[in-house]
Design a protein around this motif. Structure first.
Motif, PDB file in Angstrom:
ATOM      1  N   GLU A   1       6.299 -17.153   1.599  1.00 47.70           N
ATOM      2  CA  GLU A   1       4.904 -17.609   1.612  1.00 47.70           C
ATOM      3  C   GLU A   1       4.748 -18.674   2.695  1.00 47.70           C
ATOM      4  O   GLU A   1       5.456 -19.688   2.687  1.00 47.70           O
ATOM      5  CB  GLU A   1       4.529 -18.178   0.246  1.00 47.70           C
ATOM      6  N   ILE A   2       3.848 -18.431   3.595  1.00 46.33           N
ATOM      7  CA  ILE A   2       3.649 -19.337   4.740  1.00 46.33           C
ATOM      8  C   ILE A   2       2.165 -19.671   4.876  1.00 46.33           C
ATOM      9  O   ILE A   2       1.302 -19.017   4.284  1.00 46.33           O
ATOM     10  CB  ILE A   2       4.162 -18.704   6.044  1.00 46.33           C
ATOM     11  N   VAL A   3       1.895 -20.700   5.682  1.00 49.57           N
ATOM     12  CA  VAL A   3       0.518 -21.118   5.964  1.00 49.57           C
ATOM     13  C   VAL A   3       0.019 -20.377   7.205  1.00 49.57           C
ATOM     14  O   VAL A   3       0.682 -20.380   8.247  1.00 49.57           O
ATOM     15  CB  VAL A   3       0.438 -22.640   6.189  1.00 49.57           C
ATOM     16  N   MET A   4      -1.137 -19.725   7.049  1.00 49.29           N
ATOM     17  CA  MET A   4      -1.769 -19.035   8.183  1.00 49.29           C
ATOM     18  C   MET A   4      -2.769 -19.997   8.834  1.00 49.29           C
ATOM     19  O   MET A   4      -3.750 -20.400   8.202  1.00 49.29           O
ATOM     20  CB  MET A   4      -2.493 -17.774   7.701  1.00 49.29           C
ATOM     21  N   SER A   5      -2.508 -20.387  10.085  1.00 51.75           N
ATOM     22  CA  SER A   5      -3.395 -21.314  10.804  1.00 51.75           C
ATOM     23  C   SER A   5      -4.312 -20.524  11.739  1.00 51.75           C
ATOM     24  O   SER A   5      -3.839 -19.693  12.526  1.00 51.75           O
ATOM     25  CB  SER A   5      -2.583 -22.317  11.616  1.00 51.75           C
ATOM     26  N   ILE A   6      -5.604 -20.789  11.624  1.00 45.53           N
ATOM     27  CA  ILE A   6      -6.566 -20.165  12.539  1.00 45.53           C
ATOM     28  C   ILE A   6      -7.360 -21.260  13.241  1.00 45.53           C
ATOM     29  O   ILE A   6      -7.543 -22.359  12.712  1.00 45.53           O
ATOM     30  CB  ILE A   6      -7.520 -19.215  11.788  1.00 45.53           C
TER      31      ILE A   6
ATOM     32  N   VAL B   1      -1.609 -12.049   3.179  1.00 48.13           N
ATOM     33  CA  VAL B   1      -1.454 -11.437   1.856  1.00 48.13           C
ATOM     34  C   VAL B   1      -0.507 -10.245   1.938  1.00 48.13           C
ATOM     35  O   VAL B   1       0.346 -10.030   1.053  1.00 48.13           O
ATOM     36  CB  VAL B   1      -2.832 -11.013   1.305  1.00 48.13           C
ATOM     37  N   MET B   2      -0.645  -9.451   3.005  1.00 45.22           N
ATOM     38  CA  MET B   2       0.218  -8.289   3.183  1.00 45.22           C
ATOM     39  C   MET B   2       1.686  -8.703   3.267  1.00 45.22           C
ATOM     40  O   MET B   2       2.558  -8.082   2.633  1.00 45.22           O
ATOM     41  CB  MET B   2      -0.195  -7.531   4.438  1.00 45.22           C
ATOM     42  N   TRP B   3       1.989  -9.770   4.024  1.00 48.37           N
ATOM     43  CA  TRP B   3       3.369 -10.240   4.124  1.00 48.37           C
ATOM     44  C   TRP B   3       3.905 -10.712   2.767  1.00 48.37           C
ATOM     45  O   TRP B   3       5.058 -10.469   2.424  1.00 48.37           O
ATOM     46  CB  TRP B   3       3.459 -11.369   5.149  1.00 48.37           C
ATOM     47  N   GLN B   4       3.051 -11.406   2.033  1.00 50.94           N
ATOM     48  CA  GLN B   4       3.483 -11.872   0.709  1.00 50.94           C
ATOM     49  C   GLN B   4       3.801 -10.691  -0.206  1.00 50.94           C
ATOM     50  O   GLN B   4       4.787 -10.710  -0.965  1.00 50.94           O
ATOM     51  CB  GLN B   4       2.396 -12.755   0.094  1.00 50.94           C
ATOM     52  N   LYS B   5       2.961  -9.639  -0.111  1.00 49.36           N
ATOM     53  CA  LYS B   5       3.203  -8.456  -0.942  1.00 49.36           C
ATOM     54  C   LYS B   5       4.487  -7.732  -0.528  1.00 49.36           C
ATOM     55  O   LYS B   5       5.128  -7.078  -1.355  1.00 49.36           O
ATOM     56  CB  LYS B   5       2.015  -7.502  -0.837  1.00 49.36           C
ATOM     57  N   LEU B   6       4.851  -7.862   0.762  1.00 53.83           N
ATOM     58  CA  LEU B   6       6.073  -7.226   1.254  1.00 53.83           C
ATOM     59  C   LEU B   6       7.311  -8.067   0.947  1.00 53.83           C
ATOM     60  O   LEU B   6       8.431  -7.671   1.297  1.00 53.83           O
ATOM     61  CB  LEU B   6       5.963  -6.970   2.759  1.00 53.83           C
TER      62      LEU B   6
END
Length: 746
Positions: free
Chosen positions: A574-579, A565-570
């Protein structure tokens, strides 16, 4: 009697003479004739009496008892002279004084019965006396005191049918009083022992015990002696080792310490049930030859044990499975350990863990989880023999003590059979579960200085397994150091979590067609305050075994969502975060709620989150895995299967698993340029995935040619050192910029 007759005769003659003299005085003229006639008459009577007495004595001989009376009169012991027809009886002064008799004129027969205490009518007592047997009599003296005399009778004189006997008495009145006192004391003693219910034993040189009446009553035993072996067989099998150990240590040893030992044993009793007895034993040395003598008191404590059973249950019984707990195991285990040392026995100590038990609780509920624990505990009892033991020592951990019969493979064989039986329990409400257990074992007493150490070493062995289901591991000495290292690492890791030393690094994922970054994989790193980085390969296995992995996974999920979310706000793409999820995470009951909470808290749209599962994790319980996956997909979260092809290698599972991305393992990518088989496998997987509308990503791409081949085969995405290593957020932001410049987006 003879004296009396003589006195009577003399009196008659004197009276007759006086009458004759008076008559002659009154008739003087006839006096001479009267006196002469009287004298002649007396002389004739005396002659006739003498002749008659001579004839009588000749035909009827008698015994003159008086000739012996002077000899016995003043002897200081009781003496009675008597004839067999009781025609004459004489008692000496001592006997007369005791009886208070002042005259010798008495009823002979009555006196004989009184002196010899004769109650029978057939003179059996007299017959025994004249035959030389000792006779005991009980008489009462003049002062009404009891006198006890033993009579010894001898034949003194015999004249035809008349026999004179002399009975000499031995006065044992004082001895009799002492005997009665002892009898009274013994009665009081026996009564007190019976009322106090205390039995006694005393060892003999023939390896047996002399046992008291009370102990005989307790056991329902008829004999007064019982051998060591016979008593051992009456003792409950669980308690025989303690008894045998004491006998071996004390009776077979010349070192008698004299210390008191308390044993609590179950012994088969008169009611044919095992009752609890407390035995207080002491061993001393014989004063003569120094040999050991074991003595002891025994008391029935069954009622006390029943009173204590509730307390003991709280202290020693597991309330869920109703079997002994760790406290009881340590107590019994140490007793067995001591017996092993003393008697040369050997046992195996095995610790078992139900694999992924928390998953059963989460998916089936705690009540069903308790059913599994009870069934598992019951099953364990099938595999213990006499002297064995089973206990629940923690949540899903159990311990067994198994007799060692010389087969080094016994614990492994036993564990394997337990695993088979446990797997069979996966029916009804547990049909979707994969029930398995792992084991670690050690040998007692060889693997420890006491039972606690032996048990810990069995636990070391369990913890030292590779973490796979149904693992079985024997204890080895080097494990101790490894466990200590892991324990220290575990503590440090717990502190690191609390101190925010865990960080997320991100490895980029690239669209093979456009070269744009389409996502990242979040990877955990441990960076100490001094800058030292601990590899995940080191601390993640420790976290999984200690259940710290749950905290770590929670951190990864929340931090990954927050960072995206922080990266999107910066303004970054928009990317997929894989955990990545471990089995502990994936099989928890409220997984969907945890993911939803992380999304809501961070504000991340679900389509930008991807959960990665390994093939092995997803397929270990397919039905439950599908259920969990569907719940995740309901949130809009993507699903990726990691390391595909390295586990079950079955493409058919693609049809039933609701995955959105298939990750091709790097082991195929490394050889894709040179190995035709690897090439064809990758090609086939990509084509099948496309047919199922599942995207693919290749791991481990290290050179452009590999990327080119994969792009031509239709692989969607790529990940590897060709594009970038895992990096902290700051570096990834630089990567965003560089990637955009290379593609001339900005």
């Amino acid at each position: 009697m003879k004296r009396k007759q003589i006195m009577i005769s003399a009196s008659i003659i004197m009276v007759a003479t006086l009458i004759v003299l008076v008559y002659a005085w009154l008739h003087p003229y006839e006096a001479t004739v009267i006196i002469s006639v009287y004298i002649i008459t007396v002389i004739l009577m005396l002659l006739l009496s003498g002749i008659s007495n001579s004839i009588y004595k000749k035909n009827n001989p008698t015994i003159d008892i008086m000739e012996f009376s002077d000899i016995t009169e003043r002897l200081n012991t009781e003496i009675i002279l008597w004839t067999n027809d009781c025609s004459a009886v004489f008692m000496n002064k001592k006997l007369r004084e005791e009886l208070g008799i002042e005259s010798l004129d008495f009823d002979n027969q009555a006196m004989i019965k009184k002196v010899f205490d004769i109650n029978d009518t057939e003179n059996e007592t007299i017959n025994r006396l004249v035959n030389g047997e000792l006779g005991e009599s009980h008489i009462t003296d003049k002062d009404n005191n009891e006198i006890y005399i033993v009579w010894s009778t001898s034949l003194i004189k015999k004249a035809k049918n008349i026999c004179l006997y002399m009975s000499t008495g031995f006065n044992f009145t004082e001895l009799k009083k002492t005997q009665k006192e002892l009898e009274k004391f013994n009665q009081r003693y026996n009564l007190s022992m019976e009322l106090s219910e205390i039995g006694f034993i005393l060892s003999r040189k023939d390896k047996s015990f002399q046992i008291s009446e009370e102990f005989k009553r307790m056991l329902g035993y008829e004999k007064s002696t019982i051998s060591f072996g016979e008593l051992k067989m009456l003792i409950h099998p669980n308690d025989r080792n303690a008894y045998a150990s004491y006998i071996s240590a004390n009776y077979g040893s010349e070192n008698c310490t004299g210390e008191i030992t308390n044993l609590e044993l179950q012994i088969l009793s008169a009611d044919n049930t095992y009752r609890w007895y407390s035995m207080r034993l002491k061993t001393i040395a014989d004063e003569n030859d120094g040999s050991p003598i074991i003595g002891g008191a025994i008391i029935d404590i069954t009622s006390e044990r029943k009173k204590d059973i509730m307390i003991e249950r709280l202290a020693f019984i597991d309330e869920v499975t109703d079997i002994p707990n760790r406290n009881k195991l340590v107590k019994i285990g140490q007793e067995n350990y001591n017996c092993c040392k003393e008697l040369g026995f050997s046992y195996w100590v095995m610790v078992l863990d139900i694999d992924k038990f928390h998953i059963i609780n989460d998916t089936c509920g705690y009540s069903n989880g308790n059913k599994v624990l009870k069934a598992f505990a019951t099953n364990l009892y099938k595999y213990i023999s006499l002297g064995g033991f089973v206990a629940r020592i923690s949540g899903d951990n159990f311990a067994m003590i198994i007799k060692d019969y010389g087969d080094d493979e016994l614990p492994k064989k036993t564990a394997e059979q337990i695993q088979v039986d446990f797997h069979k329990l996966a029916v009804n409400e547990f049909s979707l579960q994969s029930l398995s257990c792992s084991a670690g074992y050690s040998r007692m007493p060889a693997d420890g200085a006491n039972f606690t150490e032996v048990l810990e070493h069995a636990e070391f062995a369990l913890k030292s397994s590779d973490g796979s289901r149904n693992s079985i591991c024997a204890y080895e000495s080097h494990m101790h150091d490894e466990i200590i290292d892991n324990s220290e690492l575990e503590k440090s890791l717990a502190d690191a979590i609390d101190n925010n030393e865990l960080k997320l690094f991100y490895q980029p994922k690239i669209d093979l067609q456009t070269g744009a970054i389409m996502g990242v994989e979040a990877l955990i790193r441990w960076i100490k305050p001094d800058g030292t980085m601990i590899s995940p390969n080191i601390f993640v296995p420790v976290a999984e075994k200690s259940h710290l992995i749950g905290k770590i996974s929670e951190f990864v999920l929340k931090e990954g969502c927050r960072q995206n979310v922080m990266w999107q706000k910066l303004g970054y793409p928009e990317i997929v975060m894989s955990i990545n999820f471990t089995s502990d995470d994936f099989y928890q009951k409220n997984l969907k709620e945890h993911i939803f909470e992380a999304l809501v808290t961070s504000g991340l749209d679900a389509k930008w989150l991807e959960v990665e599962l390994t093939e092995r994790l997803a397929l270990c319980d397919v039905d439950y895995a599908v259920s969990q996956m569907n719940q995740i997909r309901e949130l809009g979260v993507k699903l990726a299967m990691d390391d595909f092809g390295t586990g079950y290698s079955s493409l058919s599972y693609i049809q039933i698993l609701p995955i959105t991305l298939l990750k091709l393992d790097r082991s195929f990518i490394v050889d894709i340029e040179t190995d035709p088989i690897a090439f064809e496998i990758v090609n086939a997987v990509i084509r099948i995935a496309k047919s199922k509308k599942i995207e693919t990503i290749a791991e481990g791409i290290e050179n452009p040619n590999q990327a080119k081949i994969l792009r031509e085969l239709g692989c969607n995405f790529g990940q590897g050192y060709l594009y970038g290593k895992p990096m902290p957020p700051e570096q990834l932001e630089e990567f965003f910029k560089k990637n955009a410049e290379e593609r001339k987006v900005y």
